[in-house]
Design an enzyme around this catalytic site. Structure first.
Site, short mmCIF file in Angstrom:
data_model
loop_
_atom_site.label_atom_id
_atom_site.label_comp_id
_atom_site.label_asym_id
_atom_site.label_seq_id
_atom_site.Cartn_x
_atom_site.Cartn_y
_atom_site.Cartn_z
N ASP A 29 0.85 -1.18 0.00
CA ASP A 29 0.00 0.00 0.00
C ASP A 29 0.90 1.24 0.00
O ASP A 29 1.87 1.32 0.74
CB ASP A 29 -0.92 -0.01 1.23
N ASN A 84 -12.84 -2.80 2.88
CA ASN A 84 -13.73 -1.65 2.96
C ASN A 84 -14.75 -1.85 1.84
O ASN A 84 -14.39 -2.24 0.72
CB ASN A 84 -12.95 -0.35 2.73
N VAL A 93 -10.94 2.88 -3.75
CA VAL A 93 -10.62 2.33 -5.08
C VAL A 93 -11.67 1.28 -5.43
O VAL A 93 -11.81 0.27 -4.72
CB VAL A 93 -9.20 1.70 -5.09
N HIS A 97 -10.40 -5.37 -3.01
CA HIS A 97 -9.06 -5.61 -2.47
C HIS A 97 -9.14 -5.92 -0.98
O HIS A 97 -9.96 -5.36 -0.27
CB HIS A 97 -8.12 -4.42 -2.71
N HIS A 99 -7.12 -5.74 2.47
CA HIS A 99 -5.97 -5.13 3.16
C HIS A 99 -5.38 -6.17 4.12
O HIS A 99 -6.11 -6.78 4.91
CB HIS A 99 -6.42 -3.93 4.01
P1 AMP Z 1 -9.68 1.49 0.14
O1 AMP Z 1 -9.87 2.75 0.92
O2 AMP Z 1 -10.10 0.25 0.89
O3 AMP Z 1 -10.27 1.58 -1.25
O4 AMP Z 1 -8.11 1.31 -0.02
C1 AMP Z 1 -7.41 1.77 -1.12
C2 AMP Z 1 -5.95 1.72 -0.74
O5 AMP Z 1 -5.18 1.83 -1.91
C3 AMP Z 1 -5.50 2.84 0.20
O6 AMP Z 1 -5.00 2.28 1.41
C4 AMP Z 1 -4.42 3.57 -0.60
O7 AMP Z 1 -3.35 3.99 0.21
C5 AMP Z 1 -4.01 2.52 -1.61
N1 AMP Z 1 -3.48 3.04 -2.85
C6 AMP Z 1 -3.99 4.03 -3.63
N2 AMP Z 1 -3.24 4.21 -4.73
C7 AMP Z 1 -2.23 3.30 -4.65
C8 AMP Z 1 -1.11 2.98 -5.48
N3 AMP Z 1 -0.87 3.64 -6.63
N4 AMP Z 1 -0.27 2.00 -5.07
C9 AMP Z 1 -0.49 1.34 -3.93
N5 AMP Z 1 -1.52 1.58 -3.11
C10 AMP Z 1 -2.39 2.55 -3.45
#
Ligand code: AMP
Length: 105
Positions: A29, A84, A93, A97, A99
């Site tokens: 992340d 989430n 996103v 996914h 975490h």
């Molecule tokens: P969520 O809030 O569950 O959608 O988590 C999305 C996660 O993606 C967050 O913890 C971000 O820090 C992570 N994230 C966003 N862009 C990137 C990226 N380019 N590379 C790695 N992680 C990312």
């Protein structure tokens, strides 16, 4: 085309990839919220848990087993696994996914 995470999987956007197989990948992340913070992401573009179909059960189980294997390899002494779900659930996103947030001794 493709989500942010599909672009990461395809190497169009750089990432620190730690695991890849035919079903999913795992990468670091970009804004870690624990000493180890990985995202385990299916290659299939499912938006969130809300959009999962019954036939996706095996894929979701696979994500959990990949996270468990990575936690063991990394010597984590405890960890959180988190989905989430939806914008109101804190999902930023729109590509499913898991975490993996973990701690070492
Ligand atoms: P969520 O809030 O569950 O959608 O988590 C999305 C996660 O993606 C967050 O913890 C971000 O820090 C992570 N994230 C966003 N862009 C990137 C990226 N380019 N590379 C790695 N992680 C990312």
């Amino acid at each position: 085309m493709g989500t942010l995470f599909t672009k990461i999987m395809n190497g169009e956007i750089p990432s620190e990839m730690v695991y890849e197989d035919e079903v999913c990948v795992a990468f670091k992340d970009i804004h870690p919220k624990a000493p180890v913070h990985l995202l385990v992401v299916p290659r299939k573009e499912v938006v969130s848990v809300m959009e999962l179909k019954e036939g996706d059960g095996e894929m979701v189980g696979h994500l959990i087993f990949v996270a468990k294997g990575l936690a063991e390899e990394l010597g984590l002494v405890g960890y959180k696994l988190l989905f989430n779900v939806g914008e109101r659930g804190g999902q930023e996103v729109p590509h499913l996914h898991l975490h993996l947030m973990g701690w070492r001794e």
